[in-house]
Design an enzyme around this catalytic site. Structure first.
Site, PDB file in Angstrom:
ATOM      1  N   SER A 283       0.817  -1.212   0.000  1.00 60.19           N
ATOM      2  CA  SER A 283       0.000   0.000   0.000  1.00 60.19           C
ATOM      3  C   SER A 283       0.849   1.259   0.000  1.00 60.19           C
ATOM      4  O   SER A 283       0.296   2.349  -0.089  1.00 60.19           O
ATOM      5  CB  SER A 283      -0.947  -0.015   1.201  1.00 60.19           C
ATOM      6  OG  SER A 283      -0.376  -0.659   2.280  1.00 60.19           O
TER       7      SER A 283
ATOM      8  N   HIS B 251      -2.372  -2.995  -6.440  1.00 61.42           N
ATOM      9  CA  HIS B 251      -2.874  -2.630  -5.111  1.00 61.42           C
ATOM     10  C   HIS B 251      -4.395  -2.816  -5.065  1.00 61.42           C
ATOM     11  O   HIS B 251      -5.144  -1.996  -5.603  1.00 61.42           O
ATOM     12  CB  HIS B 251      -2.478  -1.171  -4.812  1.00 61.42           C
ATOM     13  CG  HIS B 251      -2.828  -0.724  -3.441  1.00 61.42           C
ATOM     14  ND1 HIS B 251      -3.084   0.588  -3.128  1.00 61.42           N
ATOM     15  CD2 HIS B 251      -2.967  -1.419  -2.285  1.00 61.42           C
ATOM     16  CE1 HIS B 251      -3.368   0.679  -1.849  1.00 61.42           C
ATOM     17  NE2 HIS B 251      -3.307  -0.513  -1.318  1.00 61.42           N
TER      18      HIS B 251
ATOM     19  N   GLU C 265      -5.333  -0.453  -8.053  1.00 65.37           N
ATOM     20  CA  GLU C 265      -4.409   0.630  -8.432  1.00 65.37           C
ATOM     21  C   GLU C 265      -3.149  -0.065  -8.967  1.00 65.37           C
ATOM     22  O   GLU C 265      -2.551  -0.877  -8.271  1.00 65.37           O
ATOM     23  CB  GLU C 265      -4.104   1.421  -7.140  1.00 65.37           C
ATOM     24  CG  GLU C 265      -3.447   2.750  -7.313  1.00 65.37           C
ATOM     25  CD  GLU C 265      -3.262   3.458  -5.949  1.00 65.37           C
ATOM     26  OE1 GLU C 265      -3.213   2.800  -4.889  1.00 65.37           O
ATOM     27  OE2 GLU C 265      -3.169   4.698  -5.966  1.00 65.37           O
TER      28      GLU C 265
ATOM     29  N   ASN D  55      -3.384   5.945  -0.896  1.00 67.69           N
ATOM     30  CA  ASN D  55      -3.005   6.227   0.491  1.00 67.69           C
ATOM     31  C   ASN D  55      -2.373   7.596   0.693  1.00 67.69           C
ATOM     32  O   ASN D  55      -2.315   8.083   1.813  1.00 67.69           O
ATOM     33  CB  ASN D  55      -2.113   5.109   1.028  1.00 67.69           C
ATOM     34  CG  ASN D  55      -2.965   3.900   1.362  1.00 67.69           C
ATOM     35  OD1 ASN D  55      -4.014   4.026   1.975  1.00 67.69           O
ATOM     36  ND2 ASN D  55      -2.543   2.732   0.912  1.00 67.69           N
TER      37      ASN D  55
HETATM   38  N1  CAA Z   1     -17.340 -10.935   0.961  1.00 64.05           N
HETATM   39  C1  CAA Z   1     -18.615 -10.988   0.519  1.00 64.05           C
HETATM   40  N2  CAA Z   1     -19.544 -10.061   0.815  1.00 64.05           N
HETATM   41  C2  CAA Z   1     -19.170  -9.048   1.630  1.00 64.05           C
HETATM   42  C3  CAA Z   1     -17.854  -8.927   2.134  1.00 64.05           C
HETATM   43  C4  CAA Z   1     -16.912  -9.936   1.768  1.00 64.05           C
HETATM   44  N3  CAA Z   1     -15.645  -9.919   2.168  1.00 64.05           N
HETATM   45  N4  CAA Z   1     -17.799  -7.810   2.906  1.00 64.05           N
HETATM   46  C5  CAA Z   1     -19.011  -7.234   2.868  1.00 64.05           C
HETATM   47  N5  CAA Z   1     -19.835  -7.986   2.101  1.00 64.05           N
HETATM   48  C6  CAA Z   1     -21.213  -7.707   1.764  1.00 64.05           C
HETATM   49  C7  CAA Z   1     -22.170  -7.850   2.938  1.00 64.05           C
HETATM   50  O1  CAA Z   1     -22.592  -9.164   3.075  1.00 64.05           O
HETATM   51  C8  CAA Z   1     -23.306  -6.933   2.546  1.00 64.05           C
HETATM   52  O2  CAA Z   1     -24.186  -7.549   1.630  1.00 64.05           O
HETATM   53  P1  CAA Z   1     -25.745  -7.124   1.593  1.00 64.05           P
HETATM   54  O3  CAA Z   1     -25.789  -5.652   1.311  1.00 64.05           O
HETATM   55  O4  CAA Z   1     -26.285  -7.931   0.459  1.00 64.05           O
HETATM   56  O5  CAA Z   1     -26.269  -7.513   2.931  1.00 64.05           O
HETATM   57  C9  CAA Z   1     -22.624  -5.836   1.767  1.00 64.05           C
HETATM   58  O6  CAA Z   1     -21.317  -6.336   1.387  1.00 64.05           O
HETATM   59  C10 CAA Z   1     -22.491  -4.622   2.611  1.00 64.05           C
HETATM   60  O7  CAA Z   1     -21.856  -4.997   3.836  1.00 64.05           O
HETATM   61  P2  CAA Z   1     -22.339  -4.551   5.286  1.00 64.05           P
HETATM   62  O8  CAA Z   1     -23.827  -4.476   5.334  1.00 64.05           O
HETATM   63  O9  CAA Z   1     -21.610  -5.403   6.276  1.00 64.05           O
HETATM   64  O10 CAA Z   1     -21.740  -3.127   5.547  1.00 64.05           O
HETATM   65  P3  CAA Z   1     -21.590  -1.897   4.605  1.00 64.05           P
HETATM   66  O11 CAA Z   1     -22.836  -1.566   3.889  1.00 64.05           O
HETATM   67  O12 CAA Z   1     -20.900  -0.867   5.417  1.00 64.05           O
HETATM   68  O13 CAA Z   1     -20.533  -2.381   3.482  1.00 64.05           O
HETATM   69  C11 CAA Z   1     -18.272  -2.212   2.956  1.00 64.05           C
HETATM   70  C12 CAA Z   1     -19.288  -2.878   3.838  1.00 64.05           C
HETATM   71  C13 CAA Z   1     -18.424  -2.706   1.518  1.00 64.05           C
HETATM   72  C14 CAA Z   1     -16.921  -2.685   3.482  1.00 64.05           C
HETATM   73  C15 CAA Z   1     -18.462  -0.656   3.004  1.00 64.05           C
HETATM   74  O14 CAA Z   1     -18.586  -0.229   4.334  1.00 64.05           O
HETATM   75  C16 CAA Z   1     -17.329   0.086   2.393  1.00 64.05           C
HETATM   76  O15 CAA Z   1     -17.238   0.209   1.183  1.00 64.05           O
HETATM   77  N6  CAA Z   1     -16.408   0.628   3.252  1.00 64.05           N
HETATM   78  C17 CAA Z   1     -15.255   1.313   2.809  1.00 64.05           C
HETATM   79  C18 CAA Z   1     -14.206   0.300   2.454  1.00 64.05           C
HETATM   80  C19 CAA Z   1     -12.932   0.941   2.003  1.00 64.05           C
HETATM   81  O16 CAA Z   1     -12.753   2.142   1.977  1.00 64.05           O
HETATM   82  N7  CAA Z   1     -11.975   0.078   1.611  1.00 64.05           N
HETATM   83  C20 CAA Z   1     -10.692   0.521   1.226  1.00 64.05           C
HETATM   84  C21 CAA Z   1      -9.806   0.517   2.422  1.00 64.05           C
HETATM   85  S1  CAA Z   1      -8.193   1.046   2.014  1.00 64.05           S
HETATM   86  C22 CAA Z   1      -7.443  -0.316   1.411  1.00 64.05           C
HETATM   87  O17 CAA Z   1      -7.961  -1.389   1.375  1.00 64.05           O
HETATM   88  C23 CAA Z   1      -6.107  -0.144   0.875  1.00 64.05           C
HETATM   89  C24 CAA Z   1      -5.013   0.248   1.752  1.00 64.05           C
HETATM   90  O18 CAA Z   1      -3.936   0.326   1.229  1.00 64.05           O
HETATM   91  C25 CAA Z   1      -5.130   0.555   3.188  1.00 64.05           C
END
Ligand code: CAA
Length: 288
Positions: free
Chosen positions: A123, A144, A156, A194
């Protein structure tokens, strides 16, 4: 037009959250997939999380039976790095630790097929420096992925100084086959994602430390006011506070600007072992 190397076999190194998600998407997309980690426990946890995720996606009709079968039965896993020897593409997703990644890149270079591409899911660490640990810098690239990998559409792609056009074209093709959308970034600390995300998270932690607002208020403002799916403190817990700190350290030391200095509260939480969701406590507490 750059020639594309045919990728049939993918090896993923590191069975943490990111590695297991990448292996899952690789398998459901039809690639022969190997998942390798030094820890057998990590591999067992990865198997369980892949199982849960795949069943969830299958039950919603987002995966067909073949994709489900490929992920549940088709992933070869083990603790021996030589499982990557036959791979056309190796995706390293080990801990965000530069000496560890440099050693892995040198070891992978020694055992991989001459034609294989070695990618890193880092990252923030320089792709050019990882490439320099190998004798195939033109075949090294950053891929990424975002957490949770099966859900997030972005990859990315980061081109190191010597990454060839063929390597970029091949990685692009693999990402497309995985159903991902790609944006390219140059090899600069934190890349695009990031460089922008971590200062926001860090500032949210400063706001909490300075009493500008409670954790709920800080996250609520960003969720309801800016339409972010998660507030920055919830997101930091989700990513892992140790990972956030490691990325901020890279931004701070390599860009040399104090605007990237990690918030003391973040350092304190990491020192205490409160790393977010994975330890059950971060800015919030979590029960399993
Ligand atoms: N596999 C399958 N399905 C999944 C899953 C997984 N790993 N994680 C979540 N889901 C599904 C859930 O089952 C849910 O399905 P339904 O809507 O059908 O019930 C759906 O995704 C939404 O999940 P939640 O209801 O639990 O919660 P939510 O609406 O908040 O969604 C999320 C979860 C998709 C993670 C959303 O909160 C989100 O997009 N958050 C931001 C994530 C983000 O910014 N990620 C990047 C982080 S930075 C990075 O990764 C890189 C780095 O270098 C640090």
């Amino acid at each position: 037009m750059a020639v594309i190397t045919k990728v049939e076999r993918i090896a993923v190194i590191g069975a943490g959250t990111m590695g297991s998600g990448i292996a899952q998407v690789s398998a459901t997309s039809g690639f022969h997939t190997a998942l390798i980690d030094v820890s057998a426990e990590a591999l067992a946890r990865a198997k369980e999380s892949i199982h849960q995720s795949v069943e969830k996606l299958f039950s919603k009709g987002k995966l067909d039976n073949t994709a489900r079968h490929n992920a549940l039965e088709g992933i070869v896993s083990g603790t021996d790095l030589s499982l990557a020897a036959e791979a056309d593409l190796i995706i390293e997703a080990a801990s965000e630790n530069k000496p560890l990644k440099l050693k892995l890149f040198a070891d992978l270079d020694a055992l991989a097929k001459p034609s294989a591409i070695i990618a890193s899911n880092t990252s923030s660490i320089s792709i050019t420096s990882l490439a320099a640990a190998t004798k195939r810098p033109s075949q090294v690239i950053g891929m990424h992925f975002m957490n949770p990998v099966p859900i997030m559409p972005l990859v990315e792609l980061i081109r190191g100084l010597d990454t060839s056009a063929e390597t970029v074209a091949t990685a692009l093709e693999v990402c497309r086959a995985m159903g991902k959308t790609v944006y390219e970034a140059n090899d600069s600390p934190g890349f695009i994602s990031n460089r922008i995300l971590m200062p926001m998270i860090n500032e949210a932690i400063f706001c909490l430390m300075e009493g500008v607002g409670t954790a709920e208020a800080i996250d609520g403002v960003m969720k309801l006011g800016m339409n972010h799916p998660m507030g920055p403190l919830t997101l930091a817990d989700f990513i892992g506070l140790d990972v956030c700190l490691a990325i901020l350290e890279v931004l701070h030391s390599e860009l040399g600007d104090d605007k990237y200095r990690p918030c003391p509260l973040l350092r304190k939480m990491v020192a205490a072992g409160h790393l977010g969701r994975k330890t059950g406590r971060g800015f919030y507490t979590y029960t399993s």
